[in-house]
Scaffold this motif. Structure first.
Motif, PDB file in Angstrom:
ATOM      1  N   GLY A 156       0.813  -1.205   0.000  1.00  0.00           N
ATOM      2  CA  GLY A 156       0.000   0.000   0.000  1.00  0.00           C
ATOM      3  C   GLY A 156       0.852   1.264   0.000  1.00  0.00           C
ATOM      4  O   GLY A 156       0.458   2.289  -0.575  1.00  0.00           O
ATOM      5  N   ALA A 157       2.021   1.184   0.608  1.00  0.00           N
ATOM      6  CA  ALA A 157       2.909   2.351   0.691  1.00  0.00           C
ATOM      7  C   ALA A 157       3.472   2.746  -0.669  1.00  0.00           C
ATOM      8  O   ALA A 157       3.900   3.893  -0.849  1.00  0.00           O
ATOM      9  CB  ALA A 157       4.044   2.069   1.663  1.00  0.00           C
ATOM     10  N   GLU A 188      -4.396  -3.092   4.021  1.00  0.00           N
ATOM     11  CA  GLU A 188      -5.352  -3.105   5.119  1.00  0.00           C
ATOM     12  C   GLU A 188      -6.436  -4.150   4.831  1.00  0.00           C
ATOM     13  O   GLU A 188      -6.169  -5.324   4.928  1.00  0.00           O
ATOM     14  CB  GLU A 188      -5.932  -1.706   5.368  1.00  0.00           C
ATOM     15  CG  GLU A 188      -4.867  -0.713   5.825  1.00  0.00           C
ATOM     16  CD  GLU A 188      -5.442   0.566   6.362  1.00  0.00           C
ATOM     17  OE1 GLU A 188      -6.641   0.817   6.182  1.00  0.00           O
ATOM     18  OE2 GLU A 188      -4.670   1.341   6.975  1.00  0.00           O
ATOM     19  N   LEU A 189      -7.640  -3.741   4.405  1.00  0.00           N
ATOM     20  CA  LEU A 189      -8.729  -4.696   4.180  1.00  0.00           C
ATOM     21  C   LEU A 189      -8.991  -4.928   2.697  1.00  0.00           C
ATOM     22  O   LEU A 189      -9.972  -5.566   2.329  1.00  0.00           O
ATOM     23  CB  LEU A 189     -10.016  -4.191   4.851  1.00  0.00           C
ATOM     24  CG  LEU A 189      -9.919  -3.648   6.277  1.00  0.00           C
ATOM     25  CD1 LEU A 189     -11.300  -3.285   6.806  1.00  0.00           C
ATOM     26  CD2 LEU A 189      -9.244  -4.628   7.213  1.00  0.00           C
ATOM     27  N   THR A 190      -8.118  -4.417   1.833  1.00  0.00           N
ATOM     28  CA  THR A 190      -8.360  -4.447   0.398  1.00  0.00           C
ATOM     29  C   THR A 190      -7.293  -5.284  -0.316  1.00  0.00           C
ATOM     30  O   THR A 190      -6.107  -5.065  -0.091  1.00  0.00           O
ATOM     31  CB  THR A 190      -8.328  -3.015  -0.175  1.00  0.00           C
ATOM     32  OG1 THR A 190      -9.243  -2.203   0.557  1.00  0.00           O
ATOM     33  CG2 THR A 190      -8.697  -3.006  -1.642  1.00  0.00           C
ATOM     34  N   THR A 246       4.653 -12.475   0.112  1.00  0.00           N
ATOM     35  CA  THR A 246       4.354 -13.348   1.244  1.00  0.00           C
ATOM     36  C   THR A 246       2.862 -13.257   1.542  1.00  0.00           C
ATOM     37  O   THR A 246       2.082 -12.871   0.664  1.00  0.00           O
ATOM     38  CB  THR A 246       5.231 -12.954   2.454  1.00  0.00           C
ATOM     39  OG1 THR A 246       4.958 -13.827   3.548  1.00  0.00           O
ATOM     40  CG2 THR A 246       4.997 -11.505   2.879  1.00  0.00           C
ATOM     41  N   TYR A 247       2.459 -13.609   2.745  1.00  0.00           N
ATOM     42  CA  TYR A 247       1.030 -13.600   3.062  1.00  0.00           C
ATOM     43  C   TYR A 247       0.840 -13.407   4.562  1.00  0.00           C
ATOM     44  O   TYR A 247       1.566 -13.995   5.366  1.00  0.00           O
ATOM     45  CB  TYR A 247       0.377 -14.917   2.638  1.00  0.00           C
ATOM     46  CG  TYR A 247      -1.127 -14.882   2.579  1.00  0.00           C
ATOM     47  CD1 TYR A 247      -1.781 -14.277   1.521  1.00  0.00           C
ATOM     48  CD2 TYR A 247      -1.895 -15.460   3.602  1.00  0.00           C
ATOM     49  CE1 TYR A 247      -3.175 -14.250   1.448  1.00  0.00           C
ATOM     50  CE2 TYR A 247      -3.286 -15.442   3.545  1.00  0.00           C
ATOM     51  CZ  TYR A 247      -3.918 -14.834   2.462  1.00  0.00           C
ATOM     52  OH  TYR A 247      -5.286 -14.809   2.407  1.00  0.00           O
ATOM     53  N   ARG A 248      -0.113 -12.581   4.889  1.00  0.00           N
ATOM     54  CA  ARG A 248      -0.470 -12.310   6.288  1.00  0.00           C
ATOM     55  C   ARG A 248      -1.560 -13.288   6.696  1.00  0.00           C
ATOM     56  O   ARG A 248      -2.628 -13.292   6.117  1.00  0.00           O
ATOM     57  CB  ARG A 248      -0.945 -10.854   6.332  1.00  0.00           C
ATOM     58  CG  ARG A 248      -1.553 -10.349   7.537  1.00  0.00           C
ATOM     59  CD  ARG A 248      -2.143  -8.942   7.262  1.00  0.00           C
ATOM     60  NE  ARG A 248      -3.567  -9.011   6.954  1.00  0.00           N
ATOM     61  CZ  ARG A 248      -4.235  -8.055   6.334  1.00  0.00           C
ATOM     62  NH1 ARG A 248      -3.624  -6.962   5.916  1.00  0.00           N
ATOM     63  NH2 ARG A 248      -5.521  -8.172   6.126  1.00  0.00           N
ATOM     64  N   TRP A 249      -1.291 -14.130   7.707  1.00  0.00           N
ATOM     65  CA  TRP A 249      -2.243 -15.166   8.086  1.00  0.00           C
ATOM     66  C   TRP A 249      -3.492 -14.608   8.753  1.00  0.00           C
ATOM     67  O   TRP A 249      -4.571 -15.188   8.649  1.00  0.00           O
ATOM     68  CB  TRP A 249      -1.573 -16.164   9.035  1.00  0.00           C
ATOM     69  CG  TRP A 249      -0.621 -17.108   8.361  1.00  0.00           C
ATOM     70  CD1 TRP A 249      -0.050 -16.959   7.117  1.00  0.00           C
ATOM     71  CD2 TRP A 249      -0.136 -18.341   8.882  1.00  0.00           C
ATOM     72  NE1 TRP A 249       0.778 -18.011   6.843  1.00  0.00           N
ATOM     73  CE2 TRP A 249       0.745 -18.877   7.916  1.00  0.00           C
ATOM     74  CE3 TRP A 249      -0.319 -19.029  10.064  1.00  0.00           C
ATOM     75  CZ2 TRP A 249       1.419 -20.084   8.106  1.00  0.00           C
ATOM     76  CZ3 TRP A 249       0.346 -20.223  10.274  1.00  0.00           C
ATOM     77  CH2 TRP A 249       1.196 -20.750   9.292  1.00  0.00           C
ATOM     78  N   PHE A 250      -3.344 -13.503   9.464  1.00  0.00           N
ATOM     79  CA  PHE A 250      -4.469 -12.952  10.213  1.00  0.00           C
ATOM     80  C   PHE A 250      -4.951 -11.664   9.552  1.00  0.00           C
ATOM     81  O   PHE A 250      -4.410 -11.231   8.535  1.00  0.00           O
ATOM     82  CB  PHE A 250      -4.059 -12.704  11.671  1.00  0.00           C
ATOM     83  CG  PHE A 250      -3.870 -13.978  12.451  1.00  0.00           C
ATOM     84  CD1 PHE A 250      -4.914 -14.517  13.195  1.00  0.00           C
ATOM     85  CD2 PHE A 250      -2.664 -14.653  12.420  1.00  0.00           C
ATOM     86  CE1 PHE A 250      -4.751 -15.708  13.900  1.00  0.00           C
ATOM     87  CE2 PHE A 250      -2.486 -15.841  13.122  1.00  0.00           C
ATOM     88  CZ  PHE A 250      -3.537 -16.364  13.865  1.00  0.00           C
ATOM     89  N   GLY A 251      -5.970 -11.049  10.168  1.00  0.00           N
ATOM     90  CA  GLY A 251      -6.530  -9.821   9.624  1.00  0.00           C
ATOM     91  C   GLY A 251      -5.578  -8.648   9.756  1.00  0.00           C
ATOM     92  O   GLY A 251      -4.462  -8.774  10.272  1.00  0.00           O
ATOM     93  N   HIS A 252      -6.048  -7.495   9.317  1.00  0.00           N
ATOM     94  CA  HIS A 252      -5.200  -6.303   9.348  1.00  0.00           C
ATOM     95  C   HIS A 252      -4.788  -5.968  10.774  1.00  0.00           C
ATOM     96  O   HIS A 252      -3.649  -5.570  11.022  1.00  0.00           O
ATOM     97  CB  HIS A 252      -5.952  -5.135   8.706  1.00  0.00           C
ATOM     98  CG  HIS A 252      -5.280  -3.823   8.850  1.00  0.00           C
ATOM     99  ND1 HIS A 252      -3.971  -3.606   8.447  1.00  0.00           N
ATOM    100  CD2 HIS A 252      -5.716  -2.631   9.381  1.00  0.00           C
ATOM    101  CE1 HIS A 252      -3.635  -2.346   8.703  1.00  0.00           C
ATOM    102  NE2 HIS A 252      -4.668  -1.752   9.285  1.00  0.00           N
ATOM    103  N   TYR A 253      -5.697  -6.112  11.704  1.00  0.00           N
ATOM    104  CA  TYR A 253      -5.406  -5.821  13.107  1.00  0.00           C
ATOM    105  C   TYR A 253      -5.996  -6.937  13.961  1.00  0.00           C
ATOM    106  O   TYR A 253      -6.851  -7.710  13.497  1.00  0.00           O
ATOM    107  CB  TYR A 253      -6.013  -4.467  13.517  1.00  0.00           C
ATOM    108  CG  TYR A 253      -7.491  -4.351  13.174  1.00  0.00           C
ATOM    109  CD1 TYR A 253      -8.482  -4.845  14.038  1.00  0.00           C
ATOM    110  CD2 TYR A 253      -7.898  -3.780  11.973  1.00  0.00           C
ATOM    111  CE1 TYR A 253      -9.821  -4.761  13.713  1.00  0.00           C
ATOM    112  CE2 TYR A 253      -9.255  -3.694  11.643  1.00  0.00           C
ATOM    113  CZ  TYR A 253     -10.212  -4.187  12.515  1.00  0.00           C
ATOM    114  OH  TYR A 253     -11.540  -4.117  12.193  1.00  0.00           O
ATOM    115  N   ALA A 254      -5.518  -7.042  15.187  1.00  0.00           N
ATOM    116  CA  ALA A 254      -6.054  -8.053  16.093  1.00  0.00           C
ATOM    117  C   ALA A 254      -7.525  -7.750  16.340  1.00  0.00           C
ATOM    118  O   ALA A 254      -7.878  -6.646  16.757  1.00  0.00           O
ATOM    119  CB  ALA A 254      -5.280  -8.030  17.410  1.00  0.00           C
ATOM    120  N   GLY A 255      -8.371  -8.711  16.071  1.00  0.00           N
ATOM    121  CA  GLY A 255      -9.813  -8.516  16.180  1.00  0.00           C
ATOM    122  C   GLY A 255     -10.494  -8.451  14.831  1.00  0.00           C
ATOM    123  O   GLY A 255     -11.714  -8.651  14.747  1.00  0.00           O
TER     124      GLY A 255
END
Length: 324
Positions: A156-157, A188-190, A246-255
């Motif tokens: 995103g940056a 983020e979520l996109t 690579t890949y982020r296993w979890f969501g953008h933020y905790a929760g």
């Protein structure tokens, strides 16, 4: 306070270095899993962004660095901190808002800075570390040092104005700088498919700098690419642009339940787990010992943090006032 753990920085090749890198990846994974648990226990003040699944990028990229080299990180920077030499117990204390934390527990997850080990800062603003890294690299060049700066950022940056401005200056002045886009495929979520145009690793071509795309879940591939870029920077040949997919296993933020992703996609990437791939190259008994050693360090770090005093407001003003 100068502190650093034994790392792979001094010996990036050989069996022992490979084992150290694997242990550091395991330590990073367990650190974030533990912090995630503590977040849901209510022990982490402020937001939390996890990098679980991305361990090979941080450890592989920082392994070729010296303590005197600089690193700029992002809001997702726990792995970068540990790879640069942060102690797990003090980093845990920082995230849990405790006095022994690196910023006395006031910086939290997104604002960790440890100048003594070259960690110039994580950053909560998308892309904000890029011009800071460019300035740091210019400072090294102006001082006649052969140190380099490594700057991490997300895909995103690459859409920010400061990104293009920094690449231009870095190439024009041949700064000792390595740009590393940690492409976890979600802005983020996109999904990046609707946010990022073109190929990220080719962003530097118009500025005359080389661009490299690597498998970010393969630590050896990351290590080799960044090692070449660091050598190029030390030799005065200027910056390099690296995209580590690579890949982020979890969501953008905790929760964040990440309902915007299909479960099949997540499972496909979990099957490419960088720890599993790295572990497969080691003797199983040795890997078991490394796992146990990392686990013991994390449990000690958690106990240290939970038994440390919570940072209170009583001394806050004193840190911002000059005394005579």
């Amino acid at each position: 306070m100068a502190e650093s753990r034994t790392s792979t920085v001094e010996s990036p090749s050989g069996a022992e270095a490979a084992q150290a890198r694997y242990r550091l990846m395991r330590l990073s994974r367990r650190f974030e899993e533990t912090v995630h648990e503590q977040f849901h226990e209510g022990n982490v003040p402020g937001p939390l962004h996890l990098s679980i699944g991305q361990e090979a990028v941080a450890v592989g990229a920082i392994s070729p660095l010296r303590v005197s080299d600089a690193v700029l990180s992002t809001h997702r920077g726990h792995h970068h901190c540990l790879a640069k030499g942060a102690k797990a117990d003090r980093l845990m204390a920082e995230l849990l808002g405790r006095e022994p934390g690196y910023s006395r527990g006031r910086g939290g997850s997104m604002h960790v800075a440890i100048p003594d080990i070259g960690l110039l800062g994580t950053n909560g603003i998308v892309g904000a570390g890029i011009p800071i890294a460019t300035g740091a690299a210019y400072g090294m060049q102006a001082q006649g040092r052969d140190d380099v700066t490594v700057c991490f950022f997300g895909e995103g940056a690459t859409g920010t104005g400061a990104f293009g401005e920094s690449l231009n200056i870095a190439a024009l002045w041949k700064l000792p700088l390595v740009f590393i886009c940690e492409n976890n495929q979600y802005v983020e979520l996109t999904p990046q498919s609707v946010h990022v145009a073109g190929e990220i690793h080719r962003r530097g071509e118009s500025f005359g700098m080389p661009g490299v795309k690597v498998d970010g879940n393969d630590i050896d591939e990351v290590l080799a690419a960044v090692g070449d870029a660091v050598a190029r920077a030390r030799a005065g040949e200027g910056p390099t642009m690296i995209e580590a997919v690579t890949y982020r296993w979890f969501g953008h933020y905790a929760g964040d339940k990440a309902a915007y992703r299909e479960s099949d996609e997540v499972e496909q990437w979990r099957a490419k787990d960088p720890l599993v791939r790295s572990r497969a190259k080691l003797d199983a008994a040795v890997a078991d010992e490394l796992d146990a050693s990392a686990e013991a360090e994390i449990q000690a770090a958690l106990e240290f943090a939970l038994n440390s005093p919570i940072t209170g407001p009583d001394s806050l003003a004193l840190d911002h006032l000059a005394t005579t």
